[in-house]
Scaffold this motif. Structure first.
Motif, PDB file in Angstrom:
ATOM      1  N   THR A  51       1.804  23.484  69.919  1.00  0.00           N
ATOM      2  CA  THR A  51       3.213  23.288  70.258  1.00  0.00           C
ATOM      3  C   THR A  51       3.531  23.963  71.584  1.00  0.00           C
ATOM      4  O   THR A  51       3.349  25.183  71.722  1.00  0.00           O
ATOM      5  N   PRO A  52       3.976  23.213  72.590  1.00  0.00           N
ATOM      6  CA  PRO A  52       4.315  23.843  73.874  1.00  0.00           C
ATOM      7  C   PRO A  52       5.363  24.934  73.697  1.00  0.00           C
ATOM      8  O   PRO A  52       6.281  24.807  72.873  1.00  0.00           O
ATOM      9  N   VAL A  53       5.226  26.003  74.475  1.00  0.00           N
ATOM     10  CA  VAL A  53       6.159  27.135  74.365  1.00  0.00           C
ATOM     11  C   VAL A  53       7.587  26.666  74.603  1.00  0.00           C
ATOM     12  O   VAL A  53       8.523  27.096  73.908  1.00  0.00           O
ATOM     13  N   GLY A  70      10.821  12.284  66.659  1.00  0.00           N
ATOM     14  CA  GLY A  70      10.491  12.250  65.237  1.00  0.00           C
ATOM     15  C   GLY A  70       9.120  12.829  64.963  1.00  0.00           C
ATOM     16  O   GLY A  70       8.885  13.438  63.913  1.00  0.00           O
ATOM     17  N   GLY A  71       8.183  12.664  65.908  1.00  0.00           N
ATOM     18  CA  GLY A  71       6.848  13.219  65.732  1.00  0.00           C
ATOM     19  C   GLY A  71       6.847  14.735  65.693  1.00  0.00           C
ATOM     20  O   GLY A  71       6.189  15.347  64.841  1.00  0.00           O
ATOM     21  N   TRP A  72       7.582  15.348  66.603  1.00  0.00           N
ATOM     22  CA  TRP A  72       7.642  16.820  66.604  1.00  0.00           C
ATOM     23  C   TRP A  72       8.424  17.345  65.401  1.00  0.00           C
ATOM     24  O   TRP A  72       8.127  18.416  64.868  1.00  0.00           O
ATOM     25  N   GLN A  73       9.420  16.606  64.962  1.00  0.00           N
ATOM     26  CA  GLN A  73      10.121  17.007  63.741  1.00  0.00           C
ATOM     27  C   GLN A  73       9.173  16.980  62.550  1.00  0.00           C
ATOM     28  O   GLN A  73       9.216  17.855  61.681  1.00  0.00           O
ATOM     29  N   LEU A  92      13.379  24.920  67.028  1.00  0.00           N
ATOM     30  CA  LEU A  92      12.131  24.624  66.328  1.00  0.00           C
ATOM     31  C   LEU A  92      11.535  25.890  65.731  1.00  0.00           C
ATOM     32  O   LEU A  92      11.137  25.921  64.562  1.00  0.00           O
ATOM     33  N   TRP A  93      11.471  26.964  66.503  1.00  0.00           N
ATOM     34  CA  TRP A  93      10.885  28.222  66.027  1.00  0.00           C
ATOM     35  C   TRP A  93      11.654  28.732  64.812  1.00  0.00           C
ATOM     36  O   TRP A  93      11.063  29.141  63.818  1.00  0.00           O
ATOM     37  N   ASP A 109       4.445  31.802  65.095  1.00  0.00           N
ATOM     38  CA  ASP A 109       3.743  31.405  66.323  1.00  0.00           C
ATOM     39  C   ASP A 109       2.317  30.961  66.028  1.00  0.00           C
ATOM     40  O   ASP A 109       1.801  30.035  66.665  1.00  0.00           O
ATOM     41  N   VAL A 110       1.675  31.614  65.046  1.00  0.00           N
ATOM     42  CA  VAL A 110       0.317  31.204  64.675  1.00  0.00           C
ATOM     43  C   VAL A 110       0.328  29.767  64.148  1.00  0.00           C
ATOM     44  O   VAL A 110      -0.520  28.938  64.521  1.00  0.00           O
TER      45      VAL A 110
END
Length: 506
Positions: A112-114, A126-129, A83-84, A104-105
């Protein structure tokens, strides 16, 4: 100060999608873009973003303005990235080392959880995508923002979070949002453009207020047209009478007057434009009768994950004929698993804690319309599944909004909106008397949502629903159940749950 100017913009793609668009968006303007499926929303966004050219007119950006465009689909090459890294990939190569802190900002702005930042994008929901796509654009610090169906796949907490973010972080730049989510549009926009092939309508109002103004304008147009056509009819009648008198009396003057009246009538008729009708296919439901009063009884039903881990248990719940039950709960609490258990019980499987009246005929649709065979064509599917002649199948599909060329394509190649309409058509043809609908308005345009709402109410359909669409829930529900702390409990309404989700998204 940044601005986006549309000057006589139009697009023809086989048929006219829209034409003669003239408007200017400045800092702080947040435009909701509304049209039926295939009505040109994505096409217009691409024209503004510069990735497509309009057929007519031009899009002019103020000097130096950079546009960030969040598309609906994730690029396949990103799915294998963390993701990062997927967000960092949007930065210019020379900035990825010295300005990596911006990633990160951007991710922090969406809470977004680490642990998620190191996960491969394909493994995330799909939501996080979807949030990753927004973060990818935001990290580039655009001067204007375009969002194409941004609430797709988001749960309510994330929808509320996105609303808050748009109203804070993006409040000072031009924003254009194409969406079918009526509550989201109300919360995030202050202008609305209804795209239409002949004459699009623009209002400096959020969606619901703009919709009321649009309905009023359409009613005025219809009234004006009816009056003018009546006048044309009167002129033609008078012309006919004058012509007969002129012929019988040999009066050339009366014949000339009759000709002039006919010309005036023709001019009035020619000036009339066809009143706009949404091109979305008709959505209808059937409701096979049953004399049973109690259709389903749940008593201590245990709902588990596919792996067998307990999620929640019901108490004693009677589902009566005519009930329109909405099941509320956070993502992952087991709403869809409950629906799948009910489908199995209604198919005759023995499920401990679930009793189904024998006269129940279920109709089920999940949010992915997974019951549709992807390799079959819509025509073959309808003909085979419901044993109807080919011509009848074509007629049914046309009524559901499928052009002839779409009817012969594999279902897997259809848009998500078209698949949703095909699934709803199949539901009607199955003639159920109990509906199980898991996110039925996903990918369905606003006209289709409103039609589905009207059908559920008009047919007095008995149903259990799962939906994140607040407008849909408010329109159809008669009872509410909330999954919380391992239990399914009836509640008075959805407002308390909405407040929880709003707090969770803050």
């Amino acid at each position: 100060m940044g601005s986006i100017s549309l000057r006589n913009v139009g697009v023809v793609a086989g048929e006219t999608l829209f034409q003669n668009l003239n408007l200017v968006l400045s800092d702080g303007d947040r435009l909701g873009l509304v049209a039926g499926n295939g009505g040109g929303k994505t096409t217009l966004l691409r024209a503004i973003a510069g990735t497509a050219e309009p057929t007519h007119g031009e899009v002019v950006l103020s000097r130096g303005l950079t546009v960030g465009y969040v598309e609906q689909d994730v690029l396949s090459r990103l799915l294998s990235m963390r993701l990062w890294d997927a967000v960092a990939d949007a930065l210019p190569p020379e900035a990825r080392r010295d300005e990596a802190w911006r990633v990160d900002v951007a991710l922090d702005e969406f809470a977004t959880p680490v642990a998620f930042r190191d996960r491969v994008l394909a493994e995330l929901s799909g939501g996080w995508q979807r949030l990753a796509l927004i973060a990818r654009v935001w990290v580039t610090q655009p001067d204007a923002l375009l969002l194409d169906e941004p609430t797709n796949h988001l749960d309510l907490a994330r929808i509320f979070q996105l609303e808050e973010w748009l109203n804070q972080a993006a409040r000072s730049i031009p924003v254009v949002i194409a969406s079918h989510d009526r509550r989201f549009l109300d919360a995030t926009t202050n202008r609305t453009l209804f795209l239409r092939p002949a004459e699009s309508r623009f209002f400096s109002l959020p969606y619901s207020q703009a919709r009321a103004a649009l309905d009023e304008a359409d009613a005025a147009d219809a009234g004006r047209q009816e009056k003018e056509l009546k006048e044309a009819k009167r002129l033609r009648r008078n012309a006919g009478e004058l012509y007969n008198v002129g012929i019988n009396s040999g009066s050339d003057l009366l014949l000339v007057k009759a000709k002039r009246l006919k010309a005036r009538a023709a001019a009035i008729e020619e000036a009339q434009k066809a009143l706009h009708k949404e091109r979305s296919g008709d959505i209808r439901l059937s409701n096979r009768d049953t004399h049973a009063r109690v259709l389903v009884t749940l008593d201590g039903l245990m709902v588990t994950t596919p792996a067998g881990e307990p999620l929640f248990r019901t108490g004693l719940v009677h589902v009566f004929k005519g009930d329109r039950i909405v099941v509320l709960g956070r993502n992952g609490t087991g709403k869809s698993q409950l629906m799948k258990l009910l489908v199995r019980a209604m198919a005759g499987e023995e499920i401990d804690g679930a009793r189904v009246t024998p006269s129940v005929v279920p109709g089920y649709a999940d949010q992915a319309m997974s019951q549709l065979p992807e390799r079959e064509t819509p025509e073959d599917f309808i003909s085979r599944r419901f044993d109807v002649p080919d011509q009848r199948a074509k007629s049914l599909l046309a009524g559901a909004g499928f052009a002839i060329e779409k009817q012969g394509r594999p279902i897997g190649e259809l848009s998500l909106g078209q698949r949703s309409r095909l699934g709803l058509l199949a539901l009607r043809l199955a003639e159920p008397n109990f509906y199980l609908l898991d996110e039925p308005t996903n990918h369905v345009d606003i006209a289709g949502q409103e039609r589905l709402e009207a059908e559920i109410l008009d047919k007095q359909a008995s149903c259990i629903l799962v939906s994140h669409d607040r407008a849909f829930v408010d329109a159809v529900a008669s009872r509410y159940f909330l999954i919380e702390k391992g239990r399914l409990n009836e509640v008075d309404g959805p407002e308390g749950f909405y407040r929880q989700m709003q707090a969770a998204g803050a």
